[in-house]
Every structure is written in structure tokens, then in C-alpha cells.
Design a protein around this motif. Structure first.
Motif, mmCIF file in Angstrom:
data_model
loop_
_atom_site.group_PDB
_atom_site.id
_atom_site.type_symbol
_atom_site.label_atom_id
_atom_site.label_comp_id
_atom_site.label_asym_id
_atom_site.label_seq_id
_atom_site.Cartn_x
_atom_site.Cartn_y
_atom_site.Cartn_z
ATOM 1 N N ALA A 49 10.151 80.963 88.727
ATOM 2 C CA ALA A 49 11.259 80.645 87.820
ATOM 3 C C ALA A 49 12.320 81.746 87.866
ATOM 4 C CB ALA A 49 10.736 80.470 86.398
ATOM 5 N N GLY A 50 11.884 82.989 87.986
ATOM 6 C CA GLY A 50 12.827 84.099 88.077
ATOM 7 C C GLY A 50 13.684 84.033 89.324
ATOM 8 N N PHE A 128 9.849 76.775 82.567
ATOM 9 C CA PHE A 128 10.710 77.860 82.108
ATOM 10 C C PHE A 128 12.177 77.449 82.105
ATOM 11 C CE2 PHE A 128 6.901 80.182 83.403
ATOM 12 C CZ PHE A 128 6.761 81.075 82.349
ATOM 13 N N LEU A 129 12.503 76.362 82.806
ATOM 14 C CA LEU A 129 13.861 75.850 82.807
ATOM 15 C C LEU A 129 14.108 74.925 81.627
ATOM 16 C CD1 LEU A 129 13.320 76.749 85.807
ATOM 17 C CD2 LEU A 129 14.890 74.921 86.483
ATOM 18 N N VAL A 130 13.021 74.399 81.058
ATOM 19 C CA VAL A 130 13.136 73.375 80.014
ATOM 20 C C VAL A 130 12.862 73.947 78.625
ATOM 21 C CG1 VAL A 130 12.261 71.144 79.213
ATOM 22 C CG2 VAL A 130 12.445 71.606 81.670
ATOM 23 N N PHE A 131 11.824 74.794 78.519
ATOM 24 C CA PHE A 131 11.394 75.295 77.215
ATOM 25 C C PHE A 131 11.685 76.791 77.083
ATOM 26 C CE2 PHE A 131 8.639 71.711 78.321
ATOM 27 C CZ PHE A 131 8.764 70.908 77.189
ATOM 28 N N THR A 139 2.614 78.068 72.452
ATOM 29 C CA THR A 139 1.773 76.930 72.840
ATOM 30 C C THR A 139 0.559 77.392 73.636
ATOM 31 O OG1 THR A 139 3.741 75.515 72.923
ATOM 32 C CG2 THR A 139 1.741 74.684 73.986
ATOM 33 N N PHE A 140 0.761 78.394 74.479
ATOM 34 C CA PHE A 140 -0.363 78.935 75.241
ATOM 35 C C PHE A 140 -1.412 79.516 74.302
ATOM 36 C CE2 PHE A 140 -2.676 82.233 77.477
ATOM 37 C CZ PHE A 140 -2.993 81.626 78.681
ATOM 38 N N LEU A 141 -0.970 80.252 73.285
ATOM 39 C CA LEU A 141 -1.899 80.849 72.327
ATOM 40 C C LEU A 141 -2.663 79.771 71.558
ATOM 41 C CD1 LEU A 141 -3.012 83.362 70.917
ATOM 42 C CD2 LEU A 141 -1.071 83.254 69.348
ATOM 43 N N ASN A 260 9.964 74.307 72.171
ATOM 44 C CA ASN A 260 11.378 74.224 71.847
ATOM 45 C C ASN A 260 12.166 74.231 73.141
ATOM 46 O OD1 ASN A 260 10.993 74.314 69.031
ATOM 47 N ND2 ASN A 260 10.777 76.544 69.111
ATOM 48 N N ARG A 261 13.023 73.261 73.293
ATOM 49 C CA ARG A 261 13.773 73.127 74.546
ATOM 50 C C ARG A 261 15.011 74.019 74.536
ATOM 51 N NH1 ARG A 261 12.088 68.625 77.502
ATOM 52 N NH2 ARG A 261 10.481 67.439 76.393
#
Length: 262
Positions: A49-50, A128-131, A139-141, A260-261
Motif C-alpha cells: 500500500a505504501g 488501506f486505500l478504502v479504510f 477491527t484487527f484488535l 471507517n472509510r
């Protein structure tokens, strides 16, 4: 006779203790492999993503948001026909690994699993482009906490989850078909239904797969050491793969609700 009974009881007790110790080591190996794969996937997704997004308008080729642009690499990855390869490569990879696992050495199986984790990371990099990064972390947690609780339940429960597992596996097939249909026809409201059912199905599969992994080791241990370390190595990889998929899918479906987008 009393001495024989005492000796027999002691032997049985020692064997049971040995199996319990082996089970703990085996489950630690499964969770360890899964954890390493999760780290690899997260690192790969973040790194890709970076490389795909830039804040420099001069070096960007496609604008995706306020002050955000896809680089030429990102455009090729997400907007060209290459996106279909990125999307479906992990699916092809997991079917191939499952089919070839018995012909691989434990080391080769582990390496293939980690290569699959990289492919999955590339595929998931688009989140990573959307949220927002904060919602992804949250969400991961949440997923990690739910996963730990569900896996612990599957490990400790005396209830046979086999019948539930059969139903859940059928549900996965239904989810796959529904997702493909929605991908091409974009039916209103279907995405929310798929996400809701997906969370429930993979939550159940987390408990079911944990129980199956435990049961497979116990069956192996009671049969003796035929196949030995090679079986344990390959089986641990497959167990880690199953739990990894449960986690990733539960995370992705939860992200549709909690994310969150940008």
C-alpha cells in the motif's frame, strides 16, 4: 497383582501426560506458524500500500482522494487486468497447497505457507486505500479478541462440533457463490447480508477447526509415532492455515461493519 495394577496405572498415567505435553507443544506450533503468517501478511499489505499510494500529485497517475494518488505501480496493481491475478492468486495458492501438502517436506510446506501469506498480503493491501488506518487496527484488535475466545472454546469444549462444522463449510461455499454474484451484479443490500453471515460462519469455524486440530493430534498420538515428525510438521502447517483463513475472513467481514472509510 496389586503391583501389576500399580505399574499399569503408572504406565497409563505417564502415557497420558506425554500425550498432553505433546498436544500443548503441537498447538503452540500451530499458533506460532499462524502468528508468523499474520505478521507477514500485515507487513506485505502495509508495504505494498505504501508503494501504491502517494501524496505527490506530480508522481501520481490516478487521484483516489483528497491529496492521495495511485502511483504507476498502484494503478497497475489495482486498475489494470493484473487486479484479477492479485485477487484470485491467494485462492489458487491455498487450493494448491492443500492438494500438495502430503508430497511436501515439513520445511517446504512451511515455506509455501509463508509464501501464501505474502500473496494474501498483496491481495489485502487495497484495504488501506478504502479504510482508515485506525479503523483497520481497531477491527484487527476486535477480531483477535474474538478469535482467542472462540479458539479457546473449541479447544476446551466437550461438545462435538462436527455436525455444526459440516453446516458451516456448506455456508462457506454459499458465501463464495454469493460474493461472486455480487461482484458482477452488485445487488443492493447483498453485501451487508454476506458480511453478517460471514462473521457468524467464520466465528463458528474458528471453534470447529480448533477442535479438529486438537482431535487430529490426539488420534495420531494414540496410534503411536508412525509418520512421526514429518506428519506433525505438515499437519501443523495445515492447522495453522485453517485458523489463519478463519481469522482473515472474520477480520475482513467485520471490517465492512466497523471500518471507517477514507
Amino acid at each position: 497383582m496389586a503391583e501389576y495394577d500399580t505399574l499399569r496405572t503408572g504406565t497409563v498415567g505417564a502415557r497420558a501426560a506425554q500425550i498432553d505435553q505433546g498436544l500443548r507443544a503441537y498447538m503452540n506450533k500451530v499458533y506460532g506458524l499462524m502468528s508468523v503468517a499474520m505478521v507477514i501478511t500485515g507487513a506485505a499489505a502495509w508495504a505494498i500500500a505504501g508503494l501504491a499510494v502517494t501524496g505527490d500529485a506530480a508522481s501520481g497517475v490516478v487521484q483516489i482522494g483528497a491529496g492521495e494518488y495511485l502511483t504507476s505501480f498502484g494503478a497497475a496493481l489495482y486498475t489494470s487486468p493484473l487486479k484479477w491475478v492479485v485477487m484470485f492468486l491467494p485462492l489458487v495458492f491455498v487450493f494448491g497447497l492443500s492438494a500438495m501438502i502430503n508430497r511436501l517436506s515439513p520445511a517446504a510446506a512451511q515455506l509455501a505457507f509463508y509464501a501464501y501469506a505474502v500473496a494474501m498480503g498483496v491481495s489485502l493491501s487495497s484495504i488501506f486505500l478504502v479504510f482508515t488506518g485506525a479503523s483497520i487496527a481497531t477491527t484487527f484488535l476486535v477480531t483477535a479478541i474474538a478469535f482467542l475466545g472462540l479458539s479457546l472454546y473449541g479447544y476446551t469444549t466437550k461438545r462435538d462440533l462436527g455436525p455444526i462444522g459440516t453446516f458451516l463449510i456448506m455456508g462457506v461455499i454459499g458465501l463464495l457463490v454469493a460474493s461472486l454474484v455480487n461482484m458482477f451484479f452488485n445487488i443492493d443490500g447483498l453485501s451487508s447480508v454476506i458480511s453478517f453471515l460471514g462473521v457468524l460462519i467464520f466465528a463458528g469455524l474458528t471453534a470447529y477447526d480448533t477442535q479438529q486440530i486438537k482431535g487430529q493430534y490426539l488420534a495420531f498420538a494414540h496410534q503411536g509415532d508412525a509418520g512421526g515428525e514429518a506428519w506433525i510438521g505438515r499437519s501443523a502447517v495445515m492447522g495453522a492455515l485453517n485458523l489463519y483463513l478463519d481469522f482473515i475472513n472474520m477480520f475482513m467481514f467485520l471490517l465492512q461493519f466497523l471500518g471507517n472509510r477514507d
